[in-house]
Write an enzyme that holds these catalytic residues in place. Structure first.
Site, short mmCIF file in Angstrom:
data_model
loop_
_atom_site.label_atom_id
_atom_site.label_comp_id
_atom_site.label_asym_id
_atom_site.label_seq_id
_atom_site.Cartn_x
_atom_site.Cartn_y
_atom_site.Cartn_z
N ASN A 230 40.00 42.25 46.80
CA ASN A 230 40.10 42.78 45.44
C ASN A 230 40.92 41.80 44.60
OD1 ASN A 230 40.82 44.53 43.07
ND2 ASN A 230 39.81 46.08 44.32
N ALA B 177 35.76 38.30 44.56
CA ALA B 177 34.86 38.49 45.70
C ALA B 177 33.86 37.34 45.80
CB ALA B 177 34.13 39.82 45.56
N CYS C 140 13.93 64.09 36.61
CA CYS C 140 13.82 65.25 35.72
C CYS C 140 15.03 66.14 35.95
CB CYS C 140 12.52 65.98 36.04
SG CYS C 140 12.46 67.61 35.29
N HIS D 278 26.00 56.28 44.98
CA HIS D 278 26.03 56.87 43.64
C HIS D 278 24.70 56.75 42.90
CE1 HIS D 278 30.74 56.51 43.55
NE2 HIS D 278 30.31 57.50 44.30
N GLY E 209 35.95 44.94 46.11
CA GLY E 209 35.75 45.15 44.68
C GLY E 209 35.67 46.60 44.27
P1 OAD Z 1 36.34 50.49 39.31
O1 OAD Z 1 35.99 50.04 37.91
O2 OAD Z 1 37.16 51.70 39.50
O3 OAD Z 1 37.11 49.33 40.08
C1 OAD Z 1 36.64 48.02 40.17
C2 OAD Z 1 37.56 47.27 41.10
O4 OAD Z 1 37.06 45.95 41.27
C3 OAD Z 1 39.00 47.13 40.58
O5 OAD Z 1 39.90 47.47 41.62
C4 OAD Z 1 39.14 45.64 40.23
O6 OAD Z 1 40.43 45.12 40.49
C5 OAD Z 1 38.12 45.03 41.18
N1 OAD Z 1 37.50 43.78 40.71
C6 OAD Z 1 37.11 43.45 39.46
N2 OAD Z 1 36.53 42.24 39.44
C7 OAD Z 1 36.56 41.77 40.73
C8 OAD Z 1 36.10 40.58 41.37
N3 OAD Z 1 35.48 39.61 40.69
N4 OAD Z 1 36.29 40.47 42.71
C9 OAD Z 1 36.91 41.44 43.41
N5 OAD Z 1 37.35 42.59 42.86
C10 OAD Z 1 37.18 42.76 41.54
O7 OAD Z 1 34.96 50.56 40.06
P2 OAD Z 1 34.60 51.27 41.44
O8 OAD Z 1 35.70 51.23 42.42
O9 OAD Z 1 33.26 50.76 41.83
O10 OAD Z 1 31.42 56.57 40.18
O11 OAD Z 1 34.43 52.74 40.93
C11 OAD Z 1 34.02 53.67 41.84
C12 OAD Z 1 33.28 54.74 41.13
O12 OAD Z 1 34.08 55.21 40.05
C13 OAD Z 1 32.02 54.28 40.44
O13 OAD Z 1 30.93 54.19 41.31
C14 OAD Z 1 31.83 55.40 39.46
C15 OAD Z 1 33.25 55.59 38.98
O14 OAD Z 1 33.60 56.85 38.71
C16 OAD Z 1 30.45 57.35 39.68
O15 OAD Z 1 29.87 57.04 38.66
C17 OAD Z 1 30.19 58.59 40.48
#
Ligand code: OAD
Length: 245
Positions: free
Chosen positions: A213, A231, A128, A120, A187
């Site tokens: 997770n 994690a 730009c 991402h 995560g």
């Molecule tokens: P999310 O915010 O959707 O999910 C974060 C995950 O991490 C959740 O399932 C939590 O339960 C878990 N979590 C939180 N703290 C944790 C810890 N200390 N240890 C283990 N797990 C933990 O974030 P992403 O899955 O990264 O995309 O989101 C994916 C994409 O959604 C992002 O990259 C972004 C967003 O849309 C774009 O910007 C294109």
């Protein structure tokens, strides 16, 4: 839980080839809010689609730039946590080790991980909006700054909703998921495609899929092992158990 740790540690010890997908949960313990949690406080009245899209930027470039500036500030003040360090320590133990991240904060690289695939983009880079070229020679004072070459707005070099992922990064990630022996999803809410597809590509090839997770996700029913917890605690435990550290 501890017998699951032992079982997963055993698999990690045996494997020669590993692919890992990380999401914002891995950086949560570094004080960087997860994507969904980032929309709290000052920004709670917005939905992600109102801030992380081309349409949002065109409508209100100042507001979108300021939101990213707020997030960049968190990244500048953050340090890698034990989860980042544990993953960095794994890379030299395998013939093939691929680290794929949805995070845009660069903390894996700061912890020493090499050749990280950034699906991402990276929030600290800007490009730009007209020429799609990454630059660092712009006057940062603007909100948003202007491209020194053509005068168009600069935007963060991240993938916004509705945009395609970098082709090369997606191709390499798909291949790693397909070819690895063990796939780990750590995560991530496993909701945002195409990154969320990767564990299923691995599982369709009969690879072992492990999830870490805080709570169950849509992947949990398909994963061979789901380890629930932080994690930054589970990864170091796994590595200690696998490699007698
Ligand atoms: P999310 O915010 O959707 O999910 C974060 C995950 O991490 C959740 O399932 C939590 O339960 C878990 N979590 C939180 N703290 C944790 C810890 N200390 N240890 C283990 N797990 C933990 O974030 P992403 O899955 O990264 O995309 O989101 C994916 C994409 O959604 C992002 O990259 C972004 C967003 O849309 C774009 O910007 C294109």
């Amino acid at each position: 839980m501890s017998e699951h740790i032992e079982a997963v540690a055993n698999e990690l010890r045996k494997a020669r080839s590993i692919a890992v997908l990380t999401g914002s949960g891995v950086s949560a313990e570094s004080g960087i809010p997860t994507f969904r949690d980032a929309l709290t406080g000052l920004w709670s009245k917005f939905r992600p689609e109102e801030l992380a899209t081309v349409a949002a930027f065109e409508r209100d470039p100042k507001m979108v730039w300021e939101w990213y500036e707020w997030r960049r500030d968190k990244v500048r003040n953050a340090q890698p946590n034990p989860a980042h360090h544990a993953l960095a320590s794994l890379q030299d133990r395998y013939k093939q080790f691929t680290l794929i991240t949805q995070n845009v904060d660069g903390l894996h690289q700061q912890a020493g991980s090499r050749d990280v695939i950034e699906l991402h983009g990276n929030i600290m880079r800007s490009k730009c909006i007209a020429e799609n070229i990454v630059r660092d020679d712009f006057d940062a004072a603007g909100t948003p700054p202007r491209c020194p070459a053509c005068g168009a707005h600069m935007r963060p070099d991240v993938v916004w909703f509705g945009e395609s992922l970098p082709e090369d990064a997606l191709r390499k990630s798909t291949k790693a998921a397909h070819d690895c022996e063990v796939f780990m999803s750590i995560g991530t809410s496993a909701l945002v495609y195409p990154a969320a597809e990767l564990p299923y590509i691995a599982s369709a090839q009969g690879r072992l899929v492990i999830e870490i997770n805080l709570e169950p996700t849509p992947l949990s029913i398909s994963a061979h092992y789901s380890l629930f917890g932080k994690a930054g605690e589970i990864l170091p435990q796994l590595i200690r158990a696998a490699f007698d550290l």
